[in-house]
Design an enzyme around this catalytic site. Sequence first.
Site, PDB file in Angstrom:
ATOM      1  N   GLU A  45       0.888  -1.176   0.000  1.00 45.01           N
ATOM      2  CA  GLU A  45       0.000   0.000   0.000  1.00 45.01           C
ATOM      3  C   GLU A  45       0.915   1.211   0.000  1.00 45.01           C
ATOM      4  O   GLU A  45       1.458   1.585   1.039  1.00 45.01           O
ATOM      5  CB  GLU A  45      -0.865   0.014   1.277  1.00 45.01           C
ATOM      6  CG  GLU A  45      -1.776  -1.189   1.442  1.00 45.01           C
ATOM      7  CD  GLU A  45      -3.009  -1.117   0.578  1.00 45.01           C
ATOM      8  OE1 GLU A  45      -3.160  -0.139  -0.190  1.00 45.01           O
ATOM      9  OE2 GLU A  45      -3.822  -2.046   0.653  1.00 45.01           O
ATOM     10  N   CYS A  72      -2.254   9.175   2.349  1.00 44.10           N
ATOM     11  CA  CYS A  72      -2.021   8.613   1.007  1.00 44.10           C
ATOM     12  C   CYS A  72      -3.200   8.916   0.101  1.00 44.10           C
ATOM     13  O   CYS A  72      -3.026   9.130  -1.091  1.00 44.10           O
ATOM     14  CB  CYS A  72      -1.780   7.115   1.102  1.00 44.10           C
ATOM     15  SG  CYS A  72      -3.063   6.228   1.977  1.00 44.10           S
TER      16      CYS A  72
END
Length: 466
Positions: free
Chosen positions: A228, A262
């Site tokens: 990720e 993010c």
Amino acid sequence: MTMMSTNPATGEVVARFASHSPAEVERRVARAAAAFVDWRALALRDRLAVIGRVADLLDARREEYAALMTLEMGKLLVAAREEVAKCAATCRWYVEHAERLLADEHVAVEGERAYVAYQPLGVLLAVMPWNFPFWQVLRFAAPNLAAGNVGLLKHASNVPQSALAIEQLFEDAGAPAGVFQSLLVSSDAVEGLLADPRIAAATLTGSEAAGRSVAAHAGRQLKKTVLELGGSDPFIVLASADVAAAARVAVTARTINNGQSCIAAKRFIVHEAVAEEFLQRFADGMAALHVGDPRDPATQVGPLVSAQQVAEVEQQVAHSVAAGAVLRVGGARLERPGFYYAPTVLADVPPHAAAYHEEVFGPVAMVVRVPDADAAVAVANGNRYGLGASVWTADLAEAERVALAIESGSVFVNAMVASDPRFPFGGVKASGYGRELGAWGLREFTNVKTVRIRARPAGTGVTHAE
Ligand code: NAP
């Protein structure tokens, strides 16, 4: 080596911890491997009881854990409380659904009992970032421990207190010794851990550079990874959008977690028919944000995580302005103790500017104008990352066409990107691979096993295909 916990609101070191010695790391890895044998054999219901108690303790200790995150990485206290609550809710989602999602899947085959079983892989190494110190860890741990794996957490070096608090949380919830442990080690130790035959697989949430390194080392060992990584999410505003609503949400979407998420919107791609109105409203909203102490309920943007992070954002903004971007708001660090950077809007950013193609991890937005929806999609996809995307329009047919054309792990129409335990979370391209959350996160680190049982020996019935 010493690990330091530094308060980003003041710049002061608040705690120091000695890293684990190689002997201590060895003890912990051995304990994890031993714990896996019993943990996987435990009834799923008993494993889920532990996850349920983790949820209860998260609720009971919300203030304590929230204060810890705010102290260690500068998250707004109000956001930290929400983060702890989301961790608890996600644990409960798995308590409620894991049995169904991990159940054997029977396949009707004449003369056989045939099914697909989901079996745990073993000890998982989780390399995690500082920006959501509890959420990133719990969204890995809840499903994977439920599935029968055990966890070794290598948390970011600047959040050792969170790492130790989460280890204690699992112990207090009744997880058997070794089922969830923290390793206080630097990133240099990760290669050796990946080579250890007792570690089955790894998951990393963090930067693209860390992802490339972990994937390369794990690949050499033929170990599965979930990555990720970073994102530079597009936020597309089309001609029919509710511009006022889009601009209001854009401010939150860019500055959430002090700009260090993010899935924060980072690139604002706006149809030229509404660009001036959007820019005006967005710039006004960003300029009006109250920057300050993350514990103060009036604060909307707190500090960045470190002096180094401020310097990096400063450099990316300087590069973008030198490349021709127009500075509309902000554009400077705040001269006060701690690591503060002003909410910033860069307009008409050219493609060669840093803010156009790099991930900016701070409260800095870049805006570009496009002539139509196709051009918006081209700009959105003309980037190395592919994590999330947000599209604003009143035309839902156009919205769906754009949503399906964008290269990203998720797309939200008339809303900002957010994770949710019911849905898969992850990216494509340089944002990584694999999925967390939902059924997908529960099964990523399982052996998806075909089991076919015939009461009587089969005839050869040979086909020459595999
Ligand atoms: P980072 O520097 O990559 O650190 C993340 C973790 O990886 C830390 O535990 C770090 O350890 C470790 N690490 C760093 N380099 C490594 C290497 N070469 N080998 C093995 N481990 C290594 O990232 P960060 O600055 O903490 O976090 C920000 C980044 O994470 C951003 O790019 C953000 O977009 C991304 N992120 C992605 C998601 C997602 O779900 N896709 C969520 C949150 C954040 P040390 O601390 O000891 O260096």
